[in-house]
Design a protein around this motif. Structure first.
Motif, PDB file in Angstrom:
ATOM      1  N   ILE A   1       0.829  -1.132   0.127  1.00  0.00           N
ATOM      2  CA  ILE A   1      -0.283  -0.382  -0.131  1.00  0.00           C
ATOM      3  C   ILE A   1       0.763   1.215  -0.052  1.00  0.00           C
ATOM      4  O   ILE A   1       0.694   2.275  -0.381  1.00  0.00           O
ATOM      5  CB  ILE A   1      -1.197  -0.510   0.919  1.00  0.00           C
ATOM      6  N   LEU A   2       1.876   1.422   0.485  1.00  0.00           N
ATOM      7  CA  LEU A   2       3.049   2.631   0.997  1.00  0.00           C
ATOM      8  C   LEU A   2       3.572   2.616  -0.532  1.00  0.00           C
ATOM      9  O   LEU A   2       4.439   3.923  -0.231  1.00  0.00           O
ATOM     10  CB  LEU A   2       3.757   2.568   2.369  1.00  0.00           C
ATOM     11  N   THR A   3       3.363   1.927  -1.161  1.00  0.00           N
ATOM     12  CA  THR A   3       4.743   2.142  -2.638  1.00  0.00           C
ATOM     13  C   THR A   3       3.705   3.260  -3.322  1.00  0.00           C
ATOM     14  O   THR A   3       4.487   3.912  -4.258  1.00  0.00           O
ATOM     15  CB  THR A   3       5.094   1.121  -3.296  1.00  0.00           C
ATOM     16  N   GLU A   4       2.374   3.553  -2.818  1.00  0.00           N
ATOM     17  CA  GLU A   4       1.782   4.416  -3.517  1.00  0.00           C
ATOM     18  C   GLU A   4       2.187   5.840  -3.050  1.00  0.00           C
ATOM     19  O   GLU A   4       1.885   6.603  -3.452  1.00  0.00           O
ATOM     20  CB  GLU A   4       0.207   4.729  -3.113  1.00  0.00           C
ATOM     21  N   VAL A   5       2.946   6.055  -1.839  1.00  0.00           N
ATOM     22  CA  VAL A   5       3.017   7.056  -1.038  1.00  0.00           C
ATOM     23  C   VAL A   5       4.107   7.585  -2.238  1.00  0.00           C
ATOM     24  O   VAL A   5       5.515   6.828  -1.530  1.00  0.00           O
ATOM     25  CB  VAL A   5       3.462   6.992   0.013  1.00  0.00           C
TER      26      VAL A   5
ATOM     27  N   ILE B   1      -2.659   4.525   3.931  1.00  0.00           N
ATOM     28  CA  ILE B   1      -3.513   3.117   4.798  1.00  0.00           C
ATOM     29  C   ILE B   1      -5.287   3.111   5.045  1.00  0.00           C
ATOM     30  O   ILE B   1      -5.544   2.113   5.038  1.00  0.00           O
ATOM     31  CB  ILE B   1      -2.819   2.821   6.067  1.00  0.00           C
ATOM     32  N   ILE B   2      -5.602   4.159   5.467  1.00  0.00           N
ATOM     33  CA  ILE B   2      -7.075   4.651   5.734  1.00  0.00           C
ATOM     34  C   ILE B   2      -7.820   4.621   3.906  1.00  0.00           C
ATOM     35  O   ILE B   2      -8.342   3.873   4.610  1.00  0.00           O
ATOM     36  CB  ILE B   2      -7.495   5.966   6.671  1.00  0.00           C
ATOM     37  N   ARG B   3      -7.434   5.243   3.036  1.00  0.00           N
ATOM     38  CA  ARG B   3      -7.730   4.522   2.180  1.00  0.00           C
ATOM     39  C   ARG B   3      -8.095   3.466   1.324  1.00  0.00           C
ATOM     40  O   ARG B   3      -9.213   2.346   0.846  1.00  0.00           O
ATOM     41  CB  ARG B   3      -7.686   5.941   0.176  1.00  0.00           C
ATOM     42  N   ASN B   4      -7.496   2.591   1.498  1.00  0.00           N
ATOM     43  CA  ASN B   4      -7.476   0.673   1.324  1.00  0.00           C
ATOM     44  C   ASN B   4      -7.412   0.616   2.268  1.00  0.00           C
ATOM     45  O   ASN B   4      -7.796  -1.401   2.101  1.00  0.00           O
ATOM     46  CB  ASN B   4      -5.776   0.789   0.832  1.00  0.00           C
ATOM     47  N   CYS B   5      -8.092   0.513   3.318  1.00  0.00           N
ATOM     48  CA  CYS B   5      -7.514  -0.114   4.727  1.00  0.00           C
ATOM     49  C   CYS B   5      -8.928  -0.048   5.833  1.00  0.00           C
ATOM     50  O   CYS B   5      -9.028   0.661   6.235  1.00  0.00           O
ATOM     51  CB  CYS B   5      -6.528  -0.832   6.064  1.00  0.00           C
ATOM     52  N   PRO B   6     -10.106  -0.631   5.407  1.00  0.00           N
ATOM     53  CA  PRO B   6     -11.505  -0.553   5.562  1.00  0.00           C
ATOM     54  C   PRO B   6     -11.816  -0.014   7.251  1.00  0.00           C
ATOM     55  O   PRO B   6     -12.463   0.101   8.256  1.00  0.00           O
ATOM     56  CB  PRO B   6     -12.209  -0.735   4.738  1.00  0.00           C
ATOM     57  N   ASP B   7     -11.134  -1.434   7.222  1.00  0.00           N
ATOM     58  CA  ASP B   7     -11.388  -1.661   8.962  1.00  0.00           C
ATOM     59  C   ASP B   7      -9.605  -1.857  10.087  1.00  0.00           C
ATOM     60  O   ASP B   7      -9.734  -1.320  11.269  1.00  0.00           O
ATOM     61  CB  ASP B   7     -10.904  -3.102   9.174  1.00  0.00           C
ATOM     62  N   VAL B   8      -9.247  -0.022   8.882  1.00  0.00           N
ATOM     63  CA  VAL B   8      -8.424   0.576  10.277  1.00  0.00           C
ATOM     64  C   VAL B   8      -8.947   1.580  10.298  1.00  0.00           C
ATOM     65  O   VAL B   8      -9.151   1.984   9.454  1.00  0.00           O
ATOM     66  CB  VAL B   8      -6.511   0.609   9.653  1.00  0.00           C
TER      67      VAL B   8
ATOM     68  N   TYR C   1       4.009  16.425   4.516  1.00  0.00           N
ATOM     69  CA  TYR C   1       3.582  16.091   3.220  1.00  0.00           C
ATOM     70  C   TYR C   1       2.943  14.501   2.915  1.00  0.00           C
ATOM     71  O   TYR C   1       2.500  14.054   3.271  1.00  0.00           O
ATOM     72  CB  TYR C   1       3.990  16.341   1.738  1.00  0.00           C
ATOM     73  N   LEU C   2       4.619  13.452   3.860  1.00  0.00           N
ATOM     74  CA  LEU C   2       5.215  12.360   3.317  1.00  0.00           C
ATOM     75  C   LEU C   2       3.865  12.093   4.656  1.00  0.00           C
ATOM     76  O   LEU C   2       3.665  10.172   4.165  1.00  0.00           O
ATOM     77  CB  LEU C   2       6.259  11.697   3.434  1.00  0.00           C
ATOM     78  N   ILE C   3       4.334  12.645   5.910  1.00  0.00           N
ATOM     79  CA  ILE C   3       3.385  11.160   7.115  1.00  0.00           C
ATOM     80  C   ILE C   3       2.143  11.985   6.494  1.00  0.00           C
ATOM     81  O   ILE C   3       1.207  10.641   6.773  1.00  0.00           O
ATOM     82  CB  ILE C   3       3.613  12.762   7.459  1.00  0.00           C
ATOM     83  N   GLY C   4       1.139  13.109   5.891  1.00  0.00           N
ATOM     84  CA  GLY C   4      -0.013  12.914   5.916  1.00  0.00           C
ATOM     85  C   GLY C   4      -0.308  12.377   5.396  1.00  0.00           C
ATOM     86  O   GLY C   4      -1.840  11.091   5.093  1.00  0.00           O
ATOM     87  N   SER C   5       0.225  11.918   3.667  1.00  0.00           N
ATOM     88  CA  SER C   5      -0.327  11.074   2.343  1.00  0.00           C
ATOM     89  C   SER C   5       0.025   9.212   2.705  1.00  0.00           C
ATOM     90  O   SER C   5      -0.751   8.452   2.376  1.00  0.00           O
ATOM     91  CB  SER C   5       1.333  11.216   1.244  1.00  0.00           C
ATOM     92  N   THR C   6       1.272   8.600   3.280  1.00  0.00           N
ATOM     93  CA  THR C   6       1.243   7.633   4.528  1.00  0.00           C
ATOM     94  C   THR C   6      -0.157   6.917   4.550  1.00  0.00           C
ATOM     95  O   THR C   6      -0.516   6.273   5.574  1.00  0.00           O
ATOM     96  CB  THR C   6       2.088   7.557   5.329  1.00  0.00           C
ATOM     97  N   ARG C   7      -0.269   8.189   6.051  1.00  0.00           N
ATOM     98  CA  ARG C   7      -1.347   8.096   7.269  1.00  0.00           C
ATOM     99  C   ARG C   7      -3.240   7.600   5.861  1.00  0.00           C
ATOM    100  O   ARG C   7      -3.918   6.560   5.982  1.00  0.00           O
ATOM    101  CB  ARG C   7      -2.033   9.452   7.211  1.00  0.00           C
ATOM    102  N   ALA C   8      -3.174   8.648   4.559  1.00  0.00           N
ATOM    103  CA  ALA C   8      -3.999   8.686   4.190  1.00  0.00           C
ATOM    104  C   ALA C   8      -4.090   7.491   2.927  1.00  0.00           C
ATOM    105  O   ALA C   8      -5.277   6.669   3.107  1.00  0.00           O
ATOM    106  CB  ALA C   8      -4.413   9.481   2.636  1.00  0.00           C
TER     107      ALA C   8
END
Length: 353
Positions: A7-11, A62-69, A53-60
């Motif tokens: 997932i984090l390869t998107e960042v 995971i939230i976007r791709n993991c509905p249970d998080v 920017y990278l911190i916010g993108s990392t958080r977003a």
């Protein structure tokens, strides 16, 4: 953890050639506790300007791709990066180029890129093999002015590295940092990073045999200019100005930069852009709305050649916006660019390599 790494390869890190944070080795740990995820990112000892920017993108991501998080915490650690080595470049791709000419201006807003693009097309119309490298990293306009916006050059494997294949249109090979940035994307680069990226745009491109490679340089006289001129085998420079006093005052600074002993590049001459206004339907009429012959006086003062005077014609602006350079036509501005190309070729032939 592997799922989160994927997932984090998107960042992507905009300042690292859009490499992702996993590839860059910034993701040091990922821990999950139920619906809560804790990610640890490593930043160099010197604070990364894009950290938030990278911190916010990392958080977003995971939230976007993991509905249970439902909660993502991003921790940061300091990890001193190894001492950077000076980038080494292969100059073989410019060995087949007869003349590398920088197109420069002391200030922005004088139509430097318009002159560069149209000069390239005019030289091609005269039968020369031409390329243009858009080194104006903070305002690349060549894609728009040539109708190549949205296209992306291909790459070709060359031993352990890759060569970029320039786009070709109007008989000219084009390369621009704008081909690798999304429309409207701001390139937030520090000086050294910008310098290395620009050198790649020139030295890692498969230009082939060329009579002329024009480099559309950023306006001004900063560290990017000095680095380019010291590390790229530029043969000479063309300075662009307008007749206005405020523009002419900066011409001398630009000329002094090229003639500084640490640079030592010859000036082919001066181009006076927007020299007068000529209505397309009344080509014999001239209206000196920015003053008359300012470029001629400045070239005489500095002892350099006045290569040409380019009139303002409505078609120049329309042509630039439509991606069809004015130098393709037969209007007064088109003929002025052809005359400029002949003058540049005459001066370039005097340079002793």
């Amino acid at each position: 953890m592997s799922n989160f790494l994927k997932i984090l390869t998107e960042v992507k890190h905009p300042g690292k050639g859009d490499r992702d944070i996993v590839d860059l080795g910034m993701v040091k740990d990922i821990d999950r506790d139920g619906s809560r995820v804790i990610v640890t990112l490593a930043f160099p000892k010197r604070r990364d300007p894009l950290a938030e920017y990278l911190i916010g993108s990392t958080r977003a991501a995971i939230i976007r791709n993991c509905p249970d998080v439902t909660d993502v915490e991003v921790k940061t650690i300091v990890e001193e990066a190894p001492a950077a080595k000076k980038a080494e470049f292969d100059f073989s791709q410019v060995e087949g180029i007869k003349h590398i000419i920088g197109i420069a201006s002391g200030k922005g807003g004088v139509g430097k890129s318009t002159v560069a693009v149209n000069l390239a097309v005019a030289l091609a119309r005269l039968g020369f093999k031409v390329g243009l490298a858009d080194a104006d990293v903070y305002g690349p306009s060549v894609p728009t002015m040539t109708g190549t916006e949205g296209l992306q050059p291909l790459a070709e494997q060359n031993g352990d590295s890759e060569l970029i294949i320039p786009l070709e249109k109007y008989g000219v090979k084009w390369m621009s940092i704008g081909y690798f940035a999304q429309r409207g994307q701001a390139l937030i680069w520090r000086g050294p990073m910008a310098c290395n990226a620009l050198k790649q745009m020139i030295l890692q491109v498969k230009w082939g045999e060329l009579d002329y490679l024009l480099i559309d340089m950023p306006p001004g006289t900063g560290d990017i200019h000095i680095s380019l001129l010291q590390d790229v085998p530029v043969n000479g420079a063309v300075i662009v100005t307008t007749p206005q006093d405020v523009a002419l005052a900066d011409v001398e600074k630009g000329v002094n930069m090229f003639q500084n002993p640490s640079i030592g590049k010859p000036i082919l001459g001066l181009v006076e852009n927007m020299a007068w206004f000529t209505p397309e339907e009344l080509p014999e009429n001239r209206y000196y709305i920015f003053g008359k012959d300012g470029g001629a006086r400045m070239s005489e003062k500095l002892g350099i050649t006045l290569l040409g005077q380019i009139p303002i014609v409505q078609s120049i602006r329309e042509s630039g916006d439509s991606g069809e350079p004015a130098a393709l036509g037969s209007r007064p501005d088109s003929l002025a660019f052809l005359d400029l190309a002949r003058a540049v070729d005459a001066e370039a032939s005097k340079i002793q390599d």
